[in-house]
Design an enzyme around this catalytic site. Structure first.
Site, PDB file in Angstrom:
ATOM      1  N   ASP A 172       0.850  -1.196   0.000  1.00 20.70           N
ATOM      2  CA  ASP A 172       0.000   0.000   0.000  1.00 20.70           C
ATOM      3  C   ASP A 172       0.885   1.244   0.000  1.00 20.70           C
ATOM      4  O   ASP A 172       2.054   1.202   0.424  1.00 20.70           O
ATOM      5  CB  ASP A 172      -0.884   0.035   1.258  1.00 20.70           C
ATOM      6  CG  ASP A 172      -1.887  -1.108   1.276  1.00 20.70           C
ATOM      7  OD1 ASP A 172      -2.179  -1.664   0.204  1.00 20.70           O
ATOM      8  OD2 ASP A 172      -2.362  -1.431   2.380  1.00 20.70           O
TER       9      ASP A 172
HETATM   10  N1  URA Z   1      -1.238  -5.841   3.999  1.00 20.86           N
HETATM   11  C1  URA Z   1      -1.720  -4.580   4.006  1.00 20.86           C
HETATM   12  O1  URA Z   1      -2.745  -4.295   4.608  1.00 20.86           O
HETATM   13  N2  URA Z   1      -1.028  -3.635   3.329  1.00 20.86           N
HETATM   14  C2  URA Z   1       0.108  -3.876   2.663  1.00 20.86           C
HETATM   15  O2  URA Z   1       0.711  -2.975   2.076  1.00 20.86           O
HETATM   16  C3  URA Z   1       0.603  -5.195   2.657  1.00 20.86           C
HETATM   17  C4  URA Z   1      -0.089  -6.168   3.329  1.00 20.86           C
END
Ligand code: URA
Length: 242
Positions: A109
């Protein structure tokens, strides 16, 4: 003896387009093993040294080699090649040769930091991201509430989030302190770690990936820094996996 087309090797080693490499060769500026070659299509030995204007640029074997980088992804950066509004991980690689053939192996993310691998090996990207491979990925999460031992069992049992159709695979939760835990997941579904905590009534306020398979993030890399992986590290990633 492996052979490579001259224009392809020149283009890979210099970052020039095939057309630009073709022109350079036709101008008689490229020599291989002390011989000026003007036929862009000619095949050269992979270990032959290629020279442009008297400067060695490397061998065809080096041009063919696939590249694998470990990156410490910074905050507020997208795992994408380009984006109109945001910084992207690939911005860090603009100075690398043939940077347009490099891509992130998977996604984090925008607000997640830590380990991401950047490579030009498409098959490797598939192996890293395919849920079928069940490659464990480990994160350190900070949450806005208090973690409890009962959550360890809940994570291990396979939680179901209201916005997901099917439950998550069992995840490993290791509590580090009241608000901080290590989480290992094997699926890599959308917002998986954040949603696992949401199932327990907690929000993630900071998330960092620290390992992919047996490879851990080099803690000498600051956010936004990267370095090439060596053979051992590449093997470590899939150690213990199917
Ligand atoms: N899980 C999440 O919630 N975000 C990420 O970036 C990776 C795994």
């Amino acid at each position: 003896m492996a052979l490579t087309r001259l224009d392809k090797a020149v283009s890979h080693l210099t970052g020039l387009t095939r057309k630009q490499a073709f022109k350079l060769i036709r101008e008689g500026r490229v020599s291989v093993e002390d011989l000026v070659l003007t036929d862009a299509a000619c095949k050269i030995d992979e270990n032959a040294e290629i020279v442009i204007d008297e400067d060695s640029i490397g061998t065809a074997a080096e041009a063919e080699a696939l590249r694998y980088f470990m990156v410490n992804k910074p905050l507020d950066t997208l795992c994408a090649d380009h984006d109109r509004n945001s910084a992207v991980v690939m911005d860090l690689f603009r100075e690398e040769l043939n940077s347009e053939s490099l891509h992130c192996a998977g996604r984090l993310d925008k607000d997640t930091t830590g380990l991401i691998i950047v490579t030009d090996d498409g098959a490797f990207i598939h192996d890293i991201t395919s849920p079928r491979k069940e490659l464990p990925k480990t994160y350190v999460a900070v949450v806005d509430g208090v973690l409890s031992d009962s959550m360890v069992e809940r994570f291990a049992s396979g939680l179901k989030h209201p916005e997901e159709k099917k439950p998550y695979r069992p995840a490993l939760l290791k509590i580090l302190n009241e608000h901080e835990a290590e989480v290992t997941v094997t699926e890599g579904r959308f917002h998986e770690v954040k949603r696992l905590f949401e199932c327990c009534g907690l929000n993630v306020t900071s998330l960092k990936r620290i390992a992919i398979g047996g490879l851990t993030l080099d803690d000498t890399l600051d956010e936004g820094e990267f370095r090439q992986l060596d053979e051992n590290e590449l093997e470590q990633i899939f150690e213990g996996a199917d």
